[in-house]
Motif scaffolding. Structure first.
Motif, PDB file in Angstrom:
ATOM      1  N   LEU A  19      -7.928   2.393   7.161  1.00  0.00           N
ATOM      2  CA  LEU A  19      -8.265   3.670   6.524  1.00  0.00           C
ATOM      3  C   LEU A  19      -7.579   3.826   5.173  1.00  0.00           C
ATOM      4  N   PHE A  20      -6.283   3.468   5.107  1.00  0.00           N
ATOM      5  CA  PHE A  20      -5.551   3.584   3.843  1.00  0.00           C
ATOM      6  C   PHE A  20      -6.176   2.704   2.759  1.00  0.00           C
ATOM      7  N   PHE A  21      -6.579   1.489   3.147  1.00  0.00           N
ATOM      8  CA  PHE A  21      -7.154   0.552   2.171  1.00  0.00           C
ATOM      9  C   PHE A  21      -8.573   0.964   1.765  1.00  0.00           C
ATOM     10  N   THR A  22      -9.363   1.352   2.729  1.00  0.00           N
ATOM     11  CA  THR A  22     -10.797   1.560   2.488  1.00  0.00           C
ATOM     12  C   THR A  22     -11.106   2.910   1.846  1.00  0.00           C
ATOM     13  N   PHE A  23     -10.318   3.947   2.156  1.00  0.00           N
ATOM     14  CA  PHE A  23     -10.628   5.304   1.672  1.00  0.00           C
ATOM     15  C   PHE A  23      -9.478   5.823   0.804  1.00  0.00           C
ATOM     16  N   PRO A  24      -9.545   5.582  -0.483  1.00  0.00           N
ATOM     17  CA  PRO A  24      -8.478   6.066  -1.373  1.00  0.00           C
ATOM     18  C   PRO A  24      -8.509   7.584  -1.468  1.00  0.00           C
ATOM     19  N   LEU A  25      -7.343   8.209  -1.428  1.00  0.00           N
ATOM     20  CA  LEU A  25      -7.251   9.657  -1.583  1.00  0.00           C
ATOM     21  C   LEU A  25      -7.312  10.032  -3.055  1.00  0.00           C
ATOM     22  N   LYS A  26      -7.915  11.151  -3.333  1.00  0.00           N
ATOM     23  CA  LYS A  26      -7.991  11.614  -4.723  1.00  0.00           C
ATOM     24  C   LYS A  26      -6.683  12.271  -5.151  1.00  0.00           C
ATOM     25  N   LYS A  27      -5.896  12.735  -4.168  1.00  0.00           N
ATOM     26  CA  LYS A  27      -4.664  13.450  -4.498  1.00  0.00           C
ATOM     27  C   LYS A  27      -3.589  12.484  -4.975  1.00  0.00           C
ATOM     28  N   THR A  28      -3.006  12.806  -6.124  1.00  0.00           N
ATOM     29  CA  THR A  28      -1.876  12.052  -6.655  1.00  0.00           C
ATOM     30  C   THR A  28      -0.865  13.035  -7.182  1.00  0.00           C
ATOM     31  N   SER A  29       0.275  12.562  -7.604  1.00  0.00           N
ATOM     32  CA  SER A  29       1.277  13.429  -8.216  1.00  0.00           C
ATOM     33  C   SER A  29       0.782  13.865  -9.577  1.00  0.00           C
ATOM     34  N   ASP A  30       1.500  14.773 -10.186  1.00  0.00           N
ATOM     35  CA  ASP A  30       1.065  15.352 -11.453  1.00  0.00           C
ATOM     36  C   ASP A  30       0.881  14.302 -12.538  1.00  0.00           C
ATOM     37  N   ASP A  31       1.699  13.281 -12.540  1.00  0.00           N
ATOM     38  CA  ASP A  31       1.588  12.253 -13.588  1.00  0.00           C
ATOM     39  C   ASP A  31       0.610  11.151 -13.221  1.00  0.00           C
ATOM     40  N   GLY A  32      -0.085  11.320 -12.091  1.00  0.00           N
ATOM     41  CA  GLY A  32      -1.104  10.345 -11.711  1.00  0.00           C
ATOM     42  C   GLY A  32      -0.554   9.154 -10.960  1.00  0.00           C
ATOM     43  N   LYS A  33       0.755   9.126 -10.686  1.00  0.00           N
ATOM     44  CA  LYS A  33       1.360   7.988 -10.022  1.00  0.00           C
ATOM     45  C   LYS A  33       1.639   8.318  -8.562  1.00  0.00           C
ATOM     46  N   THR A  34       1.797   7.279  -7.761  1.00  0.00           N
ATOM     47  CA  THR A  34       2.119   7.468  -6.355  1.00  0.00           C
ATOM     48  C   THR A  34       3.527   8.028  -6.227  1.00  0.00           C
ATOM     49  N   SER A  35       3.697   9.008  -5.377  1.00  0.00           N
ATOM     50  CA  SER A  35       4.998   9.645  -5.223  1.00  0.00           C
ATOM     51  C   SER A  35       5.975   8.708  -4.521  1.00  0.00           C
ATOM     52  N   GLU A  36       7.260   9.055  -4.616  1.00  0.00           N
ATOM     53  CA  GLU A  36       8.298   8.239  -3.990  1.00  0.00           C
ATOM     54  C   GLU A  36       8.144   8.239  -2.475  1.00  0.00           C
ATOM     55  N   ASP A  37       7.765   9.398  -1.905  1.00  0.00           N
ATOM     56  CA  ASP A  37       7.559   9.476  -0.458  1.00  0.00           C
ATOM     57  C   ASP A  37       6.430   8.557  -0.010  1.00  0.00           C
ATOM     58  N   ASP A  38       5.343   8.541  -0.811  1.00  0.00           N
ATOM     59  CA  ASP A  38       4.216   7.657  -0.485  1.00  0.00           C
ATOM     60  C   ASP A  38       4.680   6.208  -0.463  1.00  0.00           C
ATOM     61  N   THR A  39       5.475   5.835  -1.447  1.00  0.00           N
ATOM     62  CA  THR A  39       5.943   4.449  -1.552  1.00  0.00           C
ATOM     63  C   THR A  39       6.831   4.091  -0.365  1.00  0.00           C
ATOM     64  N   GLN A  40       7.743   4.995   0.003  1.00  0.00           N
ATOM     65  CA  GLN A  40       8.627   4.715   1.135  1.00  0.00           C
ATOM     66  C   GLN A  40       7.845   4.584   2.431  1.00  0.00           C
ATOM     67  N   THR A  41       6.875   5.473   2.605  1.00  0.00           N
ATOM     68  CA  THR A  41       6.033   5.403   3.809  1.00  0.00           C
ATOM     69  C   THR A  41       5.281   4.085   3.858  1.00  0.00           C
ATOM     70  N   GLN A  42       4.720   3.706   2.722  1.00  0.00           N
ATOM     71  CA  GLN A  42       3.971   2.451   2.644  1.00  0.00           C
ATOM     72  C   GLN A  42       4.860   1.265   2.977  1.00  0.00           C
ATOM     73  N   GLU A  43       6.076   1.225   2.419  1.00  0.00           N
ATOM     74  CA  GLU A  43       6.987   0.118   2.668  1.00  0.00           C
ATOM     75  C   GLU A  43       7.347   0.008   4.149  1.00  0.00           C
ATOM     76  N   MET A  44       7.591   1.155   4.803  1.00  0.00           N
ATOM     77  CA  MET A  44       7.945   1.127   6.221  1.00  0.00           C
ATOM     78  C   MET A  44       6.774   0.654   7.070  1.00  0.00           C
ATOM     79  N   LEU A  45       5.579   1.175   6.774  1.00  0.00           N
ATOM     80  CA  LEU A  45       4.391   0.762   7.531  1.00  0.00           C
ATOM     81  C   LEU A  45       4.153  -0.746   7.405  1.00  0.00           C
TER      82      LEU A  45
END
Length: 882
Positions: free
Chosen positions: A133-159
């Motif tokens: 699901l994460f790979f196939t369906f990209p979310l439109k929501k991003t941080s204000d600067d258009g980059k992935t948030s730190e929380d997103d990155t940490q979650t991704q690394e753990m998964l």
């Protein structure tokens, strides 16, 4: 430790009451326990001391799996994807999902048994569904600067870390088969690469590559049953026409991993790949990579090429080919003893992709990688060269088109060809014929040059190539090309034509000469061929250019083996006709002459070709060259180079006299020692301007050896003229002993390097004017030496009165006394005095040193008289009596 013990008791209490609690309360108690567990882990620097860790891992993993399924149940894909993100990223009281994720993340890094408990919870299939699901369906929501948030990155690394830890185990891969998301994700990477979540591309690739390496027989059967590879190839064919090449490579490399990694277990996926035009897909993708990155290339393109190279060894049966070994071959080559290591080529289809890429592409990086792949395949097993060349003939075919490739690829290719001989000890006659044709056609000079260098390297390996390249016509071809170039050089002598003999063309001529030199070394037959072609007059023409000279001299030196007179005539003639400024030419000719004079058979030819007179004429031409300060042309040349020329000239004379009574008698009888003394005296460092004003007494005295030390090793200021005189006297001293031709004072000069500045320097810095290592005679040598050439002693005596300089009368007298003492030591033994009889030394002393000899108060009178008496006691020469 106390904290872990407390946690252990709490978890035991949880276990005891859990079976009596309703599921909601049981879940709440576990979630309350986890923050304490995480805190203990953080405070103990990641060291766990928890006896029930496997049970905890099982409970936490089951709960995380349950929460994931609850958030996915019955929801459309995009809504389920959003729910998952909220579950795993929320913090605080609502962050149960993140708490569970972090706990599993830590537990999955402990030990293998704990990991098995995580795997047995059903989590592998649940997380695969999340990844899909994460790979196939990209979310439109991003941080204000258009980059992935730190929380997103940490979650991704753990998964990703949890999945990699689970899927590297075969048990973890087997658990995936319960769901259908593995094949779905593989197909998605091959069809939705341009539409998927950008931030999940690389993590998805990492996870799938981990699964690929842990494939089992069941997982392969599963992928085969759902036509996974077939569908992926079909989708990649569509992407290959629309996506950028680097993106297609990244997607294709994932699919190819499953094909390659599964082969040791089962050939099913490879068969499916081959049956559905997998190789044609790779060829199409790789050819699109032309110009992708000029410097390093795309890493996924390199990965595909590496896997394709590995696939060449994947096949059901060994290739059975029996080629015809063309002779002659190198003595130590034996094909029958060439044993297989098992890493042999069995899949010609895979190799044909590599071969086709090289044939169709002119991209530097792509072609270079293909050649590197071939080199790797040869390194796996020597037999692979023969298996490929006797079936697909890649190297033979590449030779026909190599001139179209970029220059670095040409260099790499001919290095590969060279390795066939140097590493495999095999002579590839058919390939060499094509290389020779390439040289003959000379379509691209740089390619011709590189090919010729390759053959030159082979020729130096074994004398067999001298015969091979003569019989193949290469020697005749090179001689014809050199004749043509020599005529051009002769016609353009003294003129400069723009573009003539420049760059690659000039370098090509130099390598052709080196090749002919290599073919004639040790081969009298090839030297005779050169002479019969009438090439000697044309080869001589190349002597004038310094970049051609070394190889030209080597050829002429080989000519001396069959005709010393012709060699001597050429070298002596070139020396005599050289101009005053052609110093390097003279030095190179003299060094060549010295190499030939090592053979006693050459001495007679040297004499009959006026070699002695020729070398003495070099000394005559250097009149005034060692004046201080230098003037005219000599100012640009410098004293050190003049001394070098004097040294090699005297070396040549000494070598020609060595152990040759006929030459020694000729030199003495014709008064050539007197001529040598006269020429040396006119070099400019010796006094030639009338009477010398000498003191009647000396303040101090030093030996000749001490003068040598003072002149070249101490910091004492020393006049340049005296240093030059001492150099020449040292040369003569070694000539007296017959060892001058064995000495080595001057560093070898490289033609392509610029000469250093030769400005004369006085004082302590004057050592730079003589940048050589001086060999000091030891005490034994001074005490009891053998005189080999008595005429050289006479030369030293004739130069004795000329060891003078106005303003340095005391120093002049001192060096004169040192030289006389040294001469006295030379004639100390009975044997030496016998050798000196008939040398004319007595008359030389009387005529050259009259003032000192007849003036009893002169400082030189006594030592000269002693020398005279020692020699006169042996025999009185008639001219002395007169």
């Amino acid at each position: 430790t106390l904290q872990w013990e407390t946690l252990g008791r709490q978890f035991v209490e949880y276990e005891q009451v859990a079976q009596f609690l309703i599921p909601e309360e049981q879940q709440r108690r576990l979630l309350d326990f986890l923050p304490l567990f995480l805190k203990a882990w953080e405070q103990s620097s990641g060291v766990m001391i928890f006896p029930n860790i496997q049970l905890l891992a099982s409970e936490v993993s089951k709960l995380l799996t349950k929460e994931i399924k609850r958030n996915l149940n019955g929801k459309p894909a995009e809504e389920a994807r959003l729910a998952l993100e909220q579950l795993l990223q929320q913090k605080g009281e609502a962050g149960d999902g993140r708490l569970l994720l972090k706990s599993v993340y830590l537990l999955s890094q402990t030990d293998l048994k704990t990991m098995w408990n995580v795997i047995g919870s059903g989590l592998p299939a649940a997380l695969m569904q999340c990844l899909y699901l994460f790979f196939t369906f990209p979310l439109k929501k991003t941080s204000d600067d258009g980059k992935t948030s730190e929380d997103d990155t940490q979650t991704q690394e753990m998964l990703v870390k949890i999945m990699i830890n689970m899927y590297r185990e075969e048990q973890g891969v087997e658990e995936l088969l319960a769901a259908d998301k593995l094949q779905s994700l593989i197909i998605a990477t091959a069809s939705l690469w341009d539409q998927c979540s950008h931030s999940w591309k690389a993590p998805t690739g990492r996870v799938l590559r981990t699964i690929s390496k842990a494939q089992t027989k069941n997982s392969i059967l599963y992928l085969q049953a759902v036509d996974c590879i077939k569908i992926a190839i079909q989708n990649l064919f569509k992407l290959a026409d629309t996506l950028p090449a680097c993106d297609v490579c990244e997607a294709a490399s994932i699919v190819l991993c499953f094909v390659k990694d599964s082969y040791p277990i089962s050939s099913a996926l490879l068969t499916e790949f081959e049956n559905h035009d997998g190789y044609q897909l790779l060829l199409k993708i790789l050819l699109r990579c032309e110009g992708l990155q000029q410097n390093e290339g795309d890493p996924y393109m390199d990965e595909i090429l590496d896997m394709l190279t590995c696939l060449t060894t994947c096949g059901k049966t060994e290739l059975k080919v029996s080629g015809h070994i063309v002779h002659p071959q190198l003595p130590h080559f034996d094909f029958e003893r060439t044993r297989s290591s098992g890493m042999t080529v069995k899949n010609l289809q895979a190799f044909q992709v590599l071969q086709s890429i090289f044939q169709k592409s002119n991209d530097q990086h792509l072609c270079g990688r293909i050649l590197a792949a071939i080199s790797t395949i040869w390194a796996w097993d020597t037999v692979n060269f023969f298996l490929l060349e006797w079936t697909l003939q890649p190297i033979s075919q590449f030779t026909d088109i190599i001139h179209f490739k970029p220059h670095p690829v040409q260099v790499q290719f001919f290095t590969l060809v060279e390795s066939i001989v140097l590493d495999l000890s095999y002579v590839p006659h058919e390939i060499l014929k094509k290389v020779q044709y390439l040289i003959k056609e000379n379509r691209v000079p740089f390619c011709t040059l590189t090919a010729l260098r390759c053959l030159l390297s082979m020729t130096k390996k074994d004398l067999l190539f001298s015969d091979i390249f003569r019989d193949s016509g290469l020697l005749g071809l090179l001689l014809a090309l050199l004749r043509k170039q020599a005529k051009i050089l002769r016609k353009s002598a003294g003129t400069h034509q723009p573009g003539l003999e420049e760059g690659t063309e000039k370098e090509l001529n130099a390598v052709m000469l080196k090749m002919v030199a290599a073919l004639t070394v040790g081969s009298v037959r090839n030297t005779v061929v050169l002479k019969d072609y009438g090439m000697v007059p044309y080869i001589k023409i190349f002597l004038d250019d310094e970049c051609y000279r070394s190889a030209t001299l080597s050829i002429l030196e080989q000519l001396s083996v069959i005709n010393y007179e012709e060699y001597m005539s050429i070298i002596i003639g070139a020396l005599c006709s050289s101009t005053q400024g052609e110093l390097h030419l003279k030095l190179d000719l003299l060094k060549s002459l010295l190499r030939i004079l090592e053979s006693p058979k050459s001495h007679s030819a040297f004499r009959t070709c006026s070699g002695f007179n020729g070398l003495l004429s070099l000394l005559s031409d250097m009149e005034g060259a060692l004046q201080d300060p230098p003037s005219g042309l000599w100012a640009a040349i410098g004293h050190s180079c003049v001394l070098e020329l004097v040294f090699y000239t005297l070396q040549g004379i000494t070598a020609a006299l060595n152990l040759d009574p006929v030459n020694s008698n000729f030199f003495q009888r014709n008064g050539l020692f007197e001529k040598m003394a006269e020429d040396l005296g006119l070099l400019g460092c010796f006094w030639t301007q009338g009477e010398c004003q000498m003191p009647l007494s000396l303040e101090k005295t030093r030996t000749f050896a001490e003068f040598l030390d003072a002149a070249f090793y101490s910091s004492e200021p020393f006049p340049v003229w005296l240093k030059n005189c001492i150099w020449i006297l040292n040369f003569l001293d070694h000539m007296v002993k017959g060892t001058l031709h064995l000495e080595s004072y001057f560093k070898e000069r490289k033609p392509e390097m610029e000469e250093a500045s030769r400005d004369d320097q006085e004082g302590p810095q004057a050592q730079e004017e003589h940048p050589v290592a001086f060999k000091r005679p030891d005490k034994w040598e001074m005490r009891d030496c053998t005189i080999v050439h008595p005429g050289a002693v006479c030369v030293m005596v004739r130069l004795l009165p000329k060891l003078y300089k106005e303003g340095h009368s005391q120093l002049s007298q001192e060096i004169q006394c040192a030289v006389v003492d040294h001469i006295q030591s030379l004639v100390k033994s009975e044997k030496s005095r016998q050798v000196m009889c008939g040398s004319g030394l007595l008359s030389t002393i009387i005529t050259s040193c009259q003032d000192a000899f007849h003036n009893e108060s002169h400082p030189l009178h006594l030592p000269l008289t002693r020398v005279f008496e020692k020699l006169a006691s042996q025999a009185i020469e008639p001219d002395v009596l007169r």
